[in-house]
Design a protein around this motif. Structure first.
Motif, PDB file in Angstrom:
ATOM      1  N   PRO A 101     -13.932   0.691  -7.450  1.00 53.78           N
ATOM      2  CA  PRO A 101     -13.389   0.769  -6.086  1.00 53.78           C
ATOM      3  C   PRO A 101     -14.304   1.510  -5.110  1.00 53.78           C
ATOM      4  O   PRO A 101     -14.301   1.229  -3.923  1.00 53.78           O
ATOM      5  N   LYS A 145       0.833  -1.206   0.000  1.00 54.52           N
ATOM      6  CA  LYS A 145       0.000   0.000   0.000  1.00 54.52           C
ATOM      7  C   LYS A 145       0.869   1.257   0.000  1.00 54.52           C
ATOM      8  O   LYS A 145       0.565   2.239  -0.682  1.00 54.52           O
ATOM      9  N   TYR A 181     -11.143   2.207 -12.253  1.00 58.61           N
ATOM     10  CA  TYR A 181     -10.247   2.639 -11.166  1.00 58.61           C
ATOM     11  C   TYR A 181     -10.896   3.626 -10.198  1.00 58.61           C
ATOM     12  O   TYR A 181     -10.266   4.067  -9.253  1.00 58.61           O
ATOM     13  N   PHE A 184      -1.961   0.303 -10.356  1.00 57.12           N
ATOM     14  CA  PHE A 184      -3.223  -0.201  -9.783  1.00 57.12           C
ATOM     15  C   PHE A 184      -3.411  -1.677 -10.153  1.00 57.12           C
ATOM     16  O   PHE A 184      -3.799  -2.493  -9.312  1.00 57.12           O
ATOM     17  N   TYR A 244      -3.789  -4.640  -7.502  1.00 59.02           N
ATOM     18  CA  TYR A 244      -4.973  -5.515  -7.433  1.00 59.02           C
ATOM     19  C   TYR A 244      -4.703  -6.913  -8.017  1.00 59.02           C
ATOM     20  O   TYR A 244      -5.636  -7.691  -8.236  1.00 59.02           O
TER      21      TYR A 244
END
Lengths: 478, 225
Positions: free
Chosen positions: A300, A77, A296, A140, A144
């Protein structure tokens, strides 16, 4: 270097010949050549911004690897936040600093306070919104776990800055483009000829349609207080075709150019002005951006899983952000909000996915109902473009006020006959080719060669005749 | 690949030949213009003692034949509605470079002082140059102004064109303009087609006092404006 410039007309064949005759034996040579060509292409605008592009590329390449390699979620993260933070930070400084500073000062002034801020004289690096979104989608997707990162820096850099898509998209995804970058390309005659046809149609859209409509749109929008409603309607109509010709023309040239080098880029436009509702319009207009925000941001945020209220909230969020992505001006935000409002009834009635196929598929003409819905959707779009084009909201509202006055029913001050004739021809060809990737894709292919070539000559003749001083593409400013 | 390159070459050669058919249209374009003033300059045939440069104020406001009669000299009006100072200078350069007789007096009318700084409502009338593109001097000017690229312009006739070449009718400056033999362009139309904010001609306006009225207007614009 603009796609519609003489320099590009020289640059493209040189790179094409080197690519297929010198670098055709190895993947590395093909990619290195395209990379050099892409950096040269970008540096033609302003060589100083090459460093910003390079920095952003290195950051995302390295962040992608770090996100993939770290086992703990907190570390993954952290690298995602670093990458996203720095990328959006650059975008914020270069694109939005003055807007936020000015808006804050205006807001404070409402309370009788005065804030002195120094507005920076910042040049917006061309393509920053596009290559930033390329890089973001890559990190991203790794975060993911949709893709694994590439460890080949050349491949990754080429994915970010491949010259046809570098300055105004389409906004590519690593899942789509990176596998093509990693595989040697073989010359495909059919694909190359199709690419040339798409470039030709893109140039026609830009030089003949967009630049011609721009003359009238600029005249009317810049002197809106001099004209009555009917003339303002013509102005809005002209801008509607200007922006479509300009941006979809650019995308066609980008896709066609990429095809010459053996790449397939994401489709960006699918005949949006033939849409029967606003949801269909947004599935057909700037597709790579809409799908980017869907994947995106909308998903989410919860997408449509959390009930109607959440669906409405998320839809408004993506439209507002999408509007703001276009530029640091309240007009774009309003334009985004207006489109969200258009979307609302469809969302509430759960009918936003009613029109998934192209209109009148397999038929020459649409039904009366389809035609009616097309016209309504088109007029709603024309209205929304007023806010996109106006310099500020005050001008936009004044424009709308005059537009809907009784002068709407008076004779206009002038009728741009040539532009309307060109638009009619353009939309006729677009209608006939609406079931294909682009209008000229299969158009005239079955005609005898003499007739087919005559048609291409006609298109080239129009491009030559309407070609004046090189005009920027509207989306370069975004 | 070979097939692709050969096909592009054949296509280009055929187009190149097709393009040359348009030389006739290009050379005929000046004949379709009612306004021959710039062509006279380019051909070096200008022969006047007094020349008037300016925009519509000069074109409509000064009747050169009246000056000729009153002053007993040869006066000619080279004012173009909507043109800026840059365009006037271009005309002056053409006057001096193409072997025209040098005038004794030049009268330059200015719409307003800001014309010397910036005014977007008047501009360099590029479209007046396009019909005369057969003249190398005109082509050079369009290249200098980055309207066209040199190589493409040398290679293709069609590339030298603009949309006015497709209209094969006789062309006036604008639909409501007329041009006198002396180059002046008095406008006789009513103003009903224009937005109300445009200036209305005074009720006492008639042909007799036309030059006096408009000369006064030029004067007030230049000196009082």
């Amino acid at each position: 270097m603009l796609f519609n410039s003489f320099n590009f007309a020289l640059f493209l064949p040189i790179v094409f010949i080197l690519y297929w005759f010198v670098a055709n034996k190895s993947l590395k040579a093909q990619n290195v050549l395209l990379l050099i060509a892409s950096y040269f292409f970008y540096s033609c605008w302003d060589w100083r911004f090459v460093f910003l592009l390079a920095f952003s590329t290195v950051l995302d390449f390295y962040s992608g690897i770090k996100i993939f390699e770290h086992k703990t979620q907190s570390r993954r993260k952290l690298w995602l936040v670093i990458s996203v933070g720095i990328n959006l930070g650059f975008l914020g400084v270069f694109k939005y600093y003055n807007f936020f500073a000015e808006s804050f000062a205006d807001f404070i002034a409402n309370f009788g306070l005065k804030v002195h801020y120094s507005s920076l004289n910042i040049i917006l690096p061309v393509g920053i919104s596009f290559y930033t979104f390329h890089g973001l989608s890559y990190v991203f997707d790794i975060y993911y776990e949709r893709i694994k990162p590439t460890y080949n820096f050349v491949d990754y850099t080429l994915f970010v800055c491949f010259f046809p898509l570098l300055v105004a998209g389409p906004i590519e995804r690593a899942t789509h483009l990176l596998p093509q970058v990693e595989k040697i390309r073989k010359f495909d005659y059919t694909k190359a000829v199709d690419g040339l046809r798409q470039i030709l149609w893109g140039l026609f859209k830009k030089i003949v349609i967009a630049d011609t409509c721009a003359i009238h749109a600029n005249l009317i929008f810049d002197n809106a207080d001099m004209y009555g409603g009917s003339t303002l309607f013509i102005g809005a109509l002209m801008f509607t075709f200007q922006i479509y010709g300009d941006f979809s023309g650019y995308s066609d040239i980008a896709l066609g150019t990429a095809r010459l080098f053996g790449f397939e880029l994401l489709r960006n436009f699918a005949f949006p002005y033939f849409s029967r509702d606003i949801a269909e319009f947004w599935r057909r207009w700037h597709i790579s951006l809409s799908s980017w925000f869907r994947d995106y941001l909308y998903f989410p945020l919860g997408g449509s899983k959390g009930g109607t209220l959440m669906k409405v909230r998320n839809t408004f969020a993506i439209f507002l952000v999408s509007g703001f992505w276009h530029g640091a001006n309240w007009t774009f935000v309003f334009w985004g909000a207006l489109n969200a409002i258009y979307f609302l009834p469809l969302l509430l009635m759960n009918s936003n996915r009613n029109n998934l196929e192209i209109v009148a598929k397999g038929n020459l003409l649409p039904s009366f109902k389809e035609f009616f819905y097309m016209i309504i959707t088109f007029l709603m779009t024309v209205f929304a473009w007023i806010f996109f084009r106006a310099a500020n909201l005050t001008e936009a509202f004044h424009f709308v006020q005059t537009l809907f006055s009784k002068s709407l029913f008076e004779a206009p001050n002038f009728i741009p006959k040539v532009a309307l004739l060109l638009i009619s021809f353009f939309m006729f060809i677009e209608w006939l080719g609406r079931e294909n990737q682009f209008a000229l894709s299969k158009f005239a292919l079955t005609w005898p060669r003499a007739l087919r070539w005559s048609f291409y000559f006609l298109i080239i003749t129009c491009i030559f005749i309407f070609n004046g001083k090189e005009q920027q593409f509207i989306y370069f400013q975004f | 690949m070979k097939h692709f390159i050969v096909k592009i070459l054949i296509f280009s050669i055929v187009f190149f030949a097709f393009d040359k058919l348009f030389i006739l249209l290009r050379n005929r374009a000046p004949e379709l213009e009612v306004d021959k003033r710039m062509e006279v300059l380019l051909q070096g045939k200008m022969d006047a003692d007094l020349l008037i440069f300016g925009s519509s104020v000069g074109a409509r406001g000064i009747i050169a034949s009246t000056l000729s009669k009153e002053l007993n000299i040869k006066a000619y009006n080279l004012s173009y509605p909507g043109s800026n100072i840059d365009f006037h200078e271009y005309l002056l350069t053409q006057l001096l470079e193409n072997g025209n007789r040098k005038p004794k007096t030049i009268l330059l009318t200015l719409d307003e002082p800001s014309e010397l700084i910036l005014n977007s409502s008047i501009n360099f009338r590029l479209e007046r140059l396009y019909p005369l593109i057969k003249y190398p001097k005109v082509r050079e000017e369009l290249l200098v102004r980055e309207e066209k690229s040199k190589l493409l312009s040398d290679l293709f006739v069609l590339y030298q064109f603009n949309k006015s070449h497709l209209d094969l009718r006789k062309k006036n400056f604008t639909a409501h303009d007329s041009i006198m033999n002396c180059g002046s362009m008095p406008s006789y139309t009513t103003t009903t087609n224009f937005p109300a904010k445009y200036e209305q001609l005074p009720s006492h306006y008639n042909k007799e006092n036309e030059s006096k009225y408009l000369l006064n207007r030029v004067h007030s614009n230049v000196f009082d404006g």
